[in-house]
Design a protein around this motif. Structure first.
Motif, mmCIF file in Angstrom:
data_model
loop_
_atom_site.group_PDB
_atom_site.id
_atom_site.type_symbol
_atom_site.label_atom_id
_atom_site.label_comp_id
_atom_site.label_asym_id
_atom_site.label_seq_id
_atom_site.Cartn_x
_atom_site.Cartn_y
_atom_site.Cartn_z
ATOM 1 N N ALA A 17 0.879 -1.211 0.107
ATOM 2 C CA ALA A 17 -0.009 -0.130 0.087
ATOM 3 C C ALA A 17 0.921 1.335 -0.074
ATOM 4 O O ALA A 17 1.840 1.207 0.608
ATOM 5 N N VAL A 18 0.304 2.330 -0.824
ATOM 6 C CA VAL A 18 1.227 3.435 -0.727
ATOM 7 C C VAL A 18 0.134 4.475 -0.179
ATOM 8 O O VAL A 18 -0.756 4.747 -0.798
ATOM 9 N N LYS A 26 1.524 16.726 -10.387
ATOM 10 C CA LYS A 26 2.622 17.472 -10.124
ATOM 11 C C LYS A 26 3.402 17.104 -8.630
ATOM 12 O O LYS A 26 4.318 17.540 -8.126
ATOM 13 N N LYS A 27 2.527 16.224 -7.855
ATOM 14 C CA LYS A 27 2.919 16.053 -6.556
ATOM 15 C C LYS A 27 3.705 14.906 -6.367
ATOM 16 O O LYS A 27 3.733 13.630 -7.067
ATOM 17 N N PHE A 28 4.520 14.537 -5.326
ATOM 18 C CA PHE A 28 5.508 13.471 -4.986
ATOM 19 C C PHE A 28 4.658 12.246 -4.967
ATOM 20 O O PHE A 28 5.392 10.963 -5.472
ATOM 21 N N GLY A 29 3.591 12.159 -4.301
ATOM 22 C CA GLY A 29 2.770 11.039 -3.932
ATOM 23 C C GLY A 29 2.516 10.379 -5.241
ATOM 24 O O GLY A 29 2.423 9.173 -5.405
ATOM 25 N N TYR A 30 2.059 11.270 -6.072
ATOM 26 C CA TYR A 30 1.627 10.665 -7.579
ATOM 27 C C TYR A 30 2.703 10.192 -8.416
ATOM 28 O O TYR A 30 2.695 9.076 -8.823
ATOM 29 N N SER A 31 3.871 11.010 -8.268
ATOM 30 C CA SER A 31 5.064 10.605 -9.080
ATOM 31 C C SER A 31 5.348 9.061 -8.630
ATOM 32 O O SER A 31 5.753 8.313 -9.294
ATOM 33 N N GLU A 35 5.611 5.629 -10.668
ATOM 34 C CA GLU A 35 6.829 4.961 -11.043
ATOM 35 C C GLU A 35 6.913 3.584 -10.276
ATOM 36 O O GLU A 35 7.209 2.640 -11.306
ATOM 37 N N LEU A 36 6.333 3.429 -9.321
ATOM 38 C CA LEU A 36 6.257 1.721 -8.713
ATOM 39 C C LEU A 36 5.477 1.115 -9.512
ATOM 40 O O LEU A 36 6.027 -0.096 -9.912
ATOM 41 N N LYS A 37 4.298 1.738 -9.971
ATOM 42 C CA LYS A 37 3.322 0.880 -10.617
ATOM 43 C C LYS A 37 3.815 0.435 -12.092
ATOM 44 O O LYS A 37 3.800 -0.599 -12.736
ATOM 45 N N GLU A 38 4.744 1.321 -12.701
ATOM 46 C CA GLU A 38 5.294 1.351 -14.043
ATOM 47 C C GLU A 38 6.286 0.430 -13.889
ATOM 48 O O GLU A 38 6.671 -0.177 -14.903
ATOM 49 N N LYS A 39 7.210 0.109 -12.813
ATOM 50 C CA LYS A 39 8.030 -0.781 -12.683
ATOM 51 C C LYS A 39 7.492 -2.033 -12.385
ATOM 52 O O LYS A 39 8.233 -3.266 -12.448
ATOM 53 N N GLY A 40 6.101 -2.273 -12.564
ATOM 54 C CA GLY A 40 5.352 -3.548 -12.450
ATOM 55 C C GLY A 40 5.255 -4.109 -11.043
ATOM 56 O O GLY A 40 4.698 -5.203 -10.645
ATOM 57 N N LEU A 41 5.501 -3.138 -10.083
ATOM 58 C CA LEU A 41 4.985 -3.627 -8.523
ATOM 59 C C LEU A 41 3.444 -3.509 -8.509
ATOM 60 O O LEU A 41 2.954 -2.685 -8.884
#
Length: 85
Positions: A17-18, A26-31, A35-41
Motif C-alpha cells: 500500500a502507498v 505534480k505531487k511527489f505522492g503521485y509520481s 513509478e512503482l506501478k510502471e516498474k511492475g509492482l
C-alpha cells in the motif's frame, strides 16, 4: 539504515500500500506511485478523497486495506504521518 537486501525483500512482498498518493501529477505522492506501478509492482493507493488513481481502486485509509497487503509506504506530510501509523 536498511541494506539493499532488506529493501529488495520489502519490495518483493507484494502487494504494498502507498499512503499519501495524490491525484495531482505534480505531487511527489503521485509520481512515486506511478513509478512503482510502471516498474511492475503491485501497489495499492491510499487517499481519503479519491476513488481511483491511475486506474487503481483507492482505499480511504489503512484500516480499509485488503488483508493481503504485505507492506506500507507512507508518503504523507509529517504532521499526518503519526495518524497513519
Amino acid at each position: 539504515m536498511a541494506s539493499l537486501k532488506q529493501i529488495e525483500d520489502f519490495i518483493a512482498a507484494e502487494p504494498i500500500a502507498v499512503v499519501g498518493v495524490s491525484r495531482n501529477p505534480k505531487k511527489f505522492g503521485y509520481s512515486a506511485f506511478k513509478e512503482l506501478k510502471e516498474k511492475g509492482l503491485k501497489v495499492i493507493p491510499v487517499n481519503p478523497t479519491a476513488e481511483t488513481i491511475l486506474g487503481e481502486k483507492v482505499y480511504p485509509n489503512v484500516t480499509s486495506l485488503p488483508s493481503d497487503v504485505r507492506g506500507i509506504i507512507v508518503l504523507t506530510k509529517k504532521d499526518q504521518t503519526l495518524g497513519v501509523v
